[in-house]
Design a protein around this motif. Structure first.
Motif, PDB file in Angstrom:
ATOM      1  N   MET A 135     -35.209  11.804 123.165  1.00  0.00           N
ATOM      2  CA  MET A 135     -36.699  11.859 124.000  1.00  0.00           C
ATOM      3  C   MET A 135     -37.349  13.050 123.289  1.00  0.00           C
ATOM      4  SD  MET A 135     -37.973  12.486 127.927  1.00  0.00           S
ATOM      5  CE  MET A 135     -37.609  10.893 128.314  1.00  0.00           C
ATOM      6  N   PHE A 136     -38.475  13.096 122.317  1.00  0.00           N
ATOM      7  CA  PHE A 136     -38.879  14.112 121.911  1.00  0.00           C
ATOM      8  C   PHE A 136     -40.071  15.143 122.798  1.00  0.00           C
ATOM      9  CE2 PHE A 136     -37.432  11.481 118.348  1.00  0.00           C
ATOM     10  CZ  PHE A 136     -36.929  12.517 117.681  1.00  0.00           C
ATOM     11  N   ALA A 137     -40.539  15.992 122.722  1.00  0.00           N
ATOM     12  CA  ALA A 137     -41.098  17.041 123.284  1.00  0.00           C
ATOM     13  C   ALA A 137     -42.202  16.310 123.743  1.00  0.00           C
ATOM     14  CB  ALA A 137     -41.319  18.124 122.686  1.00  0.00           C
ATOM     15  N   ASP A 138     -43.183  15.532 123.001  1.00  0.00           N
ATOM     16  CA  ASP A 138     -44.718  15.001 123.600  1.00  0.00           C
ATOM     17  C   ASP A 138     -44.140  13.839 124.472  1.00  0.00           C
ATOM     18  OD1 ASP A 138     -42.931  13.040 121.856  1.00  0.00           O
ATOM     19  OD2 ASP A 138     -44.984  12.525 120.792  1.00  0.00           O
ATOM     20  N   GLU A 139     -43.120  13.343 124.684  1.00  0.00           N
ATOM     21  CA  GLU A 139     -42.937  12.199 125.604  1.00  0.00           C
ATOM     22  C   GLU A 139     -42.374  13.093 126.903  1.00  0.00           C
ATOM     23  OE1 GLU A 139     -40.009   8.395 126.826  1.00  0.00           O
ATOM     24  OE2 GLU A 139     -39.872   9.242 124.909  1.00  0.00           O
ATOM     25  N   ALA A 140     -41.717  14.164 126.572  1.00  0.00           N
ATOM     26  CA  ALA A 140     -40.949  14.886 127.849  1.00  0.00           C
ATOM     27  C   ALA A 140     -42.265  15.404 128.372  1.00  0.00           C
ATOM     28  CB  ALA A 140     -40.075  15.812 127.384  1.00  0.00           C
ATOM     29  N   HIS A 141     -43.201  15.747 127.754  1.00  0.00           N
ATOM     30  CA  HIS A 141     -44.352  16.634 128.278  1.00  0.00           C
ATOM     31  C   HIS A 141     -45.236  15.593 129.021  1.00  0.00           C
ATOM     32  CE1 HIS A 141     -48.701  18.197 128.047  1.00  0.00           C
ATOM     33  NE2 HIS A 141     -47.972  19.395 128.611  1.00  0.00           N
ATOM     34  N   ARG A 142     -45.529  14.491 128.593  1.00  0.00           N
ATOM     35  CA  ARG A 142     -46.005  13.388 129.231  1.00  0.00           C
ATOM     36  C   ARG A 142     -45.782  12.770 130.603  1.00  0.00           C
ATOM     37  NH1 ARG A 142     -45.976  10.291 125.263  1.00  0.00           N
ATOM     38  NH2 ARG A 142     -44.581   8.707 125.798  1.00  0.00           N
TER      39      ARG A 142
END
Length: 268
Positions: free
Chosen positions: A172-179
């Protein structure tokens, strides 16, 4: 800035902020026994220092942490009682100590944040990540164990996403984790430390006793929802997995095979 010398971590005091960093970059900050003991000592030091108002937990080099030091772990006796005692102290115990820490904590994540690294980062109050950071826990698919020792995943990901994440062992990349709300803020890699420190300094402005009480109330809310009981129950489930034929077959295949399997999963 005041520095205290450790072997496997770095401890820095920057005004009202203590930054505690995994410091084994040549091993992707794998969390061995010494590193975990030094993290615990540094956390005690920060707790006892009244000038410290917030703590950043990070990692030196390219990665936050690739998780447990598998080479070291494979060298320990494959005995249920011995493993249970070790992991209860160094994995479960350390994580709950971080969760219960009386001051605000911020995980500063870059690069890989895998398995044991995932659970350490997510026991912090806040998580900030670089735009190239990724999270992964392939423990089930590569080691035949039920996730890591501390099942923080459904609490920070949500149940449905946690199942997707853990069943597949995917990244899971940072953008998805942030979303989805697991990561609070994402920064360009080059400004991650600056961004984390700015957030820590902002948090440090709060009156220390008031924020201590606020954190206690927020954590008690999670406890009333079953957080601590669920964490403790999963630990026993994880330990049970070490007695299965699935696990024994994977262990018998050897360290190199296990590491290669994990690296293959992460590279996907």
């Amino acid at each position: 800035m005041q520095d205290i010398v450790y072997s496997d971590i770095a401890y820095e005091v920057i005004g009202p902020v203590a930054r505690i960093s995994h410091n084994r970059p040549e091993r992707r900050n794998a969390e061995g026994t010494l590193l975990l003991k030094e993290l615990a000592d540094a956390l005690s030091r920060a707790a006892a220092d009244d000038s410290i108002r917030a703590v950043i937990v990070g990692g030196k080099g390219d990665h936050f942490s690739a998780g447990h030091d598998v080479k070291e772990a494979m060298g320990r006796p494959d005995v249920v009682e011995t493993r249970y005692a070790y992991e209860e102290q160094h994995y479960l115990g350390w994580c709950l100590r971080l969760w219960d820490f009386p001051k605000p904590t911020i995980a500063q994540v870059q690069g890989a944040c895998i398995a044991g690294g995932f659970m350490v980062a997510n026991m912090c109050d806040l998580v900030v990540a670089s735009d190239d950071a990724f999270f992964c826990d392939p423990t089930c698919s590569t080691l035949a164990a039920a996730a890591t020792e501390v099942l923080i995943h459904p609490w920070v990901l949500g149940l449905r996403t946690a199942k997707d994440f853990l069943y597949t062992g995917r990244k899971m990349f940072a953008d998805e984790a942030h979303r989805i709300g697991m990561v609070n803020r994402v920064f360009p890699r080059g400004t991650l430390e600056e961004g984390a420190l700015a957030l820590a300094n902002e948090v440090a402005k709060a009156p220390p006793f008031a924020i201590k009480m606020l954190k206690r109330s927020l954590n008690r809310t999670a406890d009333m929802q079953g957080f601590r009981n669920a964490i403790q129950a999963h630990f026993d489930t994880h330990e049970l997995c070490h007695t299965t034929q699935e696990y024994k077959a994977i262990r018998a295949s050897g360290l190199a095979t296990t590491i290669a399997r994990t690296k293959s999963r992460i590279a996907e």
